[in-house]
Design a protein around this motif. Structure first.
Motif, short mmCIF file in Angstrom:
data_model
loop_
_atom_site.label_atom_id
_atom_site.label_comp_id
_atom_site.label_asym_id
_atom_site.label_seq_id
_atom_site.Cartn_x
_atom_site.Cartn_y
_atom_site.Cartn_z
N ILE A 144 0.83 -1.20 0.00
CA ILE A 144 0.00 0.00 0.00
C ILE A 144 0.87 1.25 0.00
O ILE A 144 0.61 2.21 -0.74
CB ILE A 144 -0.98 -0.02 1.19
CG1 ILE A 144 -2.05 -1.08 0.94
CG2 ILE A 144 -1.61 1.35 1.43
CD1 ILE A 144 -2.91 -1.39 2.14
N VAL A 145 1.90 1.27 0.80
CA VAL A 145 2.82 2.42 0.83
C VAL A 145 3.46 2.60 -0.55
O VAL A 145 3.53 3.72 -1.07
CB VAL A 145 3.89 2.25 1.93
CG1 VAL A 145 5.00 3.28 1.78
CG2 VAL A 145 3.25 2.36 3.31
N GLY A 146 3.92 1.51 -1.15
CA GLY A 146 4.52 1.59 -2.49
C GLY A 146 3.54 2.12 -3.51
O GLY A 146 3.87 2.94 -4.38
N TYR A 147 2.29 1.68 -3.42
CA TYR A 147 1.27 2.15 -4.34
C TYR A 147 1.02 3.65 -4.15
O TYR A 147 1.04 4.42 -5.12
CB TYR A 147 -0.04 1.38 -4.15
CG TYR A 147 -1.19 2.02 -4.89
CD1 TYR A 147 -1.29 1.88 -6.28
CD2 TYR A 147 -2.12 2.80 -4.22
CE1 TYR A 147 -2.33 2.50 -6.97
CE2 TYR A 147 -3.15 3.41 -4.92
CZ TYR A 147 -3.25 3.26 -6.28
OH TYR A 147 -4.26 3.88 -6.96
N TYR A 148 0.80 4.08 -2.91
CA TYR A 148 0.48 5.48 -2.66
C TYR A 148 1.63 6.42 -3.04
O TYR A 148 1.39 7.50 -3.59
CB TYR A 148 0.10 5.72 -1.19
CG TYR A 148 -1.38 5.62 -0.95
CD1 TYR A 148 -2.22 6.69 -1.22
CD2 TYR A 148 -1.94 4.46 -0.47
CE1 TYR A 148 -3.58 6.60 -1.01
CE2 TYR A 148 -3.31 4.36 -0.26
CZ TYR A 148 -4.12 5.43 -0.53
OH TYR A 148 -5.47 5.34 -0.33
N PHE A 149 2.86 6.04 -2.74
CA PHE A 149 3.96 6.98 -2.93
C PHE A 149 4.76 6.79 -4.21
O PHE A 149 5.51 7.67 -4.59
CB PHE A 149 4.90 6.94 -1.72
CG PHE A 149 4.29 7.57 -0.51
CD1 PHE A 149 4.29 8.93 -0.34
CD2 PHE A 149 3.66 6.79 0.45
CE1 PHE A 149 3.69 9.53 0.76
CE2 PHE A 149 3.06 7.37 1.55
CZ PHE A 149 3.08 8.74 1.71
N VAL A 150 4.58 5.68 -4.90
CA VAL A 150 5.33 5.47 -6.14
C VAL A 150 4.40 5.29 -7.34
O VAL A 150 4.47 6.05 -8.30
CB VAL A 150 6.30 4.27 -6.01
CG1 VAL A 150 7.02 4.02 -7.31
CG2 VAL A 150 7.30 4.50 -4.88
N VAL A 151 3.53 4.31 -7.29
CA VAL A 151 2.69 3.98 -8.44
C VAL A 151 1.77 5.15 -8.81
O VAL A 151 1.69 5.55 -9.97
CB VAL A 151 1.88 2.69 -8.20
CG1 VAL A 151 0.94 2.43 -9.36
CG2 VAL A 151 2.83 1.51 -8.01
N ARG A 152 1.08 5.72 -7.83
CA ARG A 152 0.18 6.84 -8.13
C ARG A 152 0.94 8.01 -8.74
O ARG A 152 0.46 8.63 -9.69
CB ARG A 152 -0.58 7.27 -6.88
CG ARG A 152 -1.65 6.29 -6.50
CD ARG A 152 -2.29 6.54 -5.15
NE ARG A 152 -2.57 7.92 -4.84
CZ ARG A 152 -3.67 8.34 -4.24
NH1 ARG A 152 -4.60 7.46 -3.89
NH2 ARG A 152 -3.86 9.59 -3.96
N ALA A 153 2.12 8.29 -8.21
CA ALA A 153 2.92 9.39 -8.76
C ALA A 153 3.36 9.09 -10.19
O ALA A 153 3.36 9.98 -11.05
CB ALA A 153 4.15 9.63 -7.88
N MET A 154 3.70 7.83 -10.47
CA MET A 154 4.08 7.45 -11.84
C MET A 154 2.91 7.62 -12.80
O MET A 154 3.09 8.11 -13.93
CB MET A 154 4.58 6.01 -11.87
CG MET A 154 5.95 5.80 -11.26
SD MET A 154 6.43 4.06 -11.26
CE MET A 154 6.50 3.72 -13.01
N ILE A 155 1.73 7.22 -12.38
CA ILE A 155 0.55 7.34 -13.24
C ILE A 155 0.28 8.80 -13.55
O ILE A 155 0.09 9.19 -14.71
CB ILE A 155 -0.68 6.67 -12.59
CG1 ILE A 155 -0.49 5.15 -12.52
CG2 ILE A 155 -1.97 7.03 -13.35
CD1 ILE A 155 -1.52 4.43 -11.67
N GLU A 156 0.27 9.64 -12.52
CA GLU A 156 0.01 11.06 -12.74
C GLU A 156 1.09 11.72 -13.59
O GLU A 156 0.78 12.53 -14.46
CB GLU A 156 -0.14 11.79 -11.40
CG GLU A 156 -1.43 11.44 -10.70
CD GLU A 156 -1.67 12.22 -9.44
OE1 GLU A 156 -2.85 12.37 -9.07
OE2 GLU A 156 -0.70 12.70 -8.81
N THR A 157 2.33 11.36 -13.37
CA THR A 157 3.43 11.93 -14.16
C THR A 157 3.29 11.52 -15.62
O THR A 157 3.45 12.34 -16.53
CB THR A 157 4.79 11.48 -13.61
OG1 THR A 157 4.91 11.95 -12.26
CG2 THR A 157 5.94 12.04 -14.43
N SER A 158 3.00 10.26 -15.87
CA SER A 158 2.90 9.80 -17.25
C SER A 158 1.70 10.42 -17.98
O SER A 158 1.75 10.66 -19.19
CB SER A 158 2.82 8.28 -17.33
OG SER A 158 1.62 7.81 -16.79
#
Length: 140
Positions: free
Chosen positions: A40-54
């Motif tokens: 969950i931490v990885g999703y909130y702080f890495v995956v979501r940021a990657m999606i928004e950046t892309s």
């Protein structure tokens, strides 16, 4: 086995150290840790940021607040650490107080369920004194 190219595996964060990033046929693949809290931490702080950046857009309702720690916190290692917190705003105070619920095990979700958000505990040194300003990602 898939032919994906590993870009990195392992990050300096707790929980979530085994997070990795791979690339396969032009598609990024994030490997999340197996423990639920760490994932969950990885999703909130890495995956979501990657999606928004892309996408070049803020698509998630991500509220962050500046808070202050209610008590001293001793970090185990000098890595970026995330801890579930309860937020409380005292009358007359502009900044809420963040109380760390539990250090939390990567496999334990109960502190996360009771949390208002995740405090980002970084910086130098192992001791974060009461009153230290921390950023808190509010959970919805």
């Amino acid at each position: 086995e898939t032919g994906a190219t590993e870009l990195f595996h392992g990050v300096k964060m707790r929980p979530g150290k085994p997070l990795g990033l791979h690339h396969l046929d032009g598609v990024p693949i994030v490997t999340l840790p197996g423990n639920p809290f760490a994932a969950i931490v990885g999703y909130y702080f890495v995956v979501r940021a990657m999606i928004e950046t892309s996408l070049g857009a803020n698509i998630f309702d991500t509220a962050q607040v500046d808070a202050r720690l209610s008590a001293d916190f001793v970090r185990r290692r000098e890595v970026l650490e995330f801890a579930p917190v309860r937020l409380r705003t005292d009358q007359g105070s502009a900044r809420p107080t963040a109380t760390i619920i539990a250090r939390g095990s990567s496999a334990c979700l109960s502190p996360l369920v009771a949390a208002d958000g995740l405090a980002v505990l970084g910086g130098r040194g192992k001791l974060l004194s009461a009153g230290t300003h921390v950023s808190v990602l509010k959970l919805h």
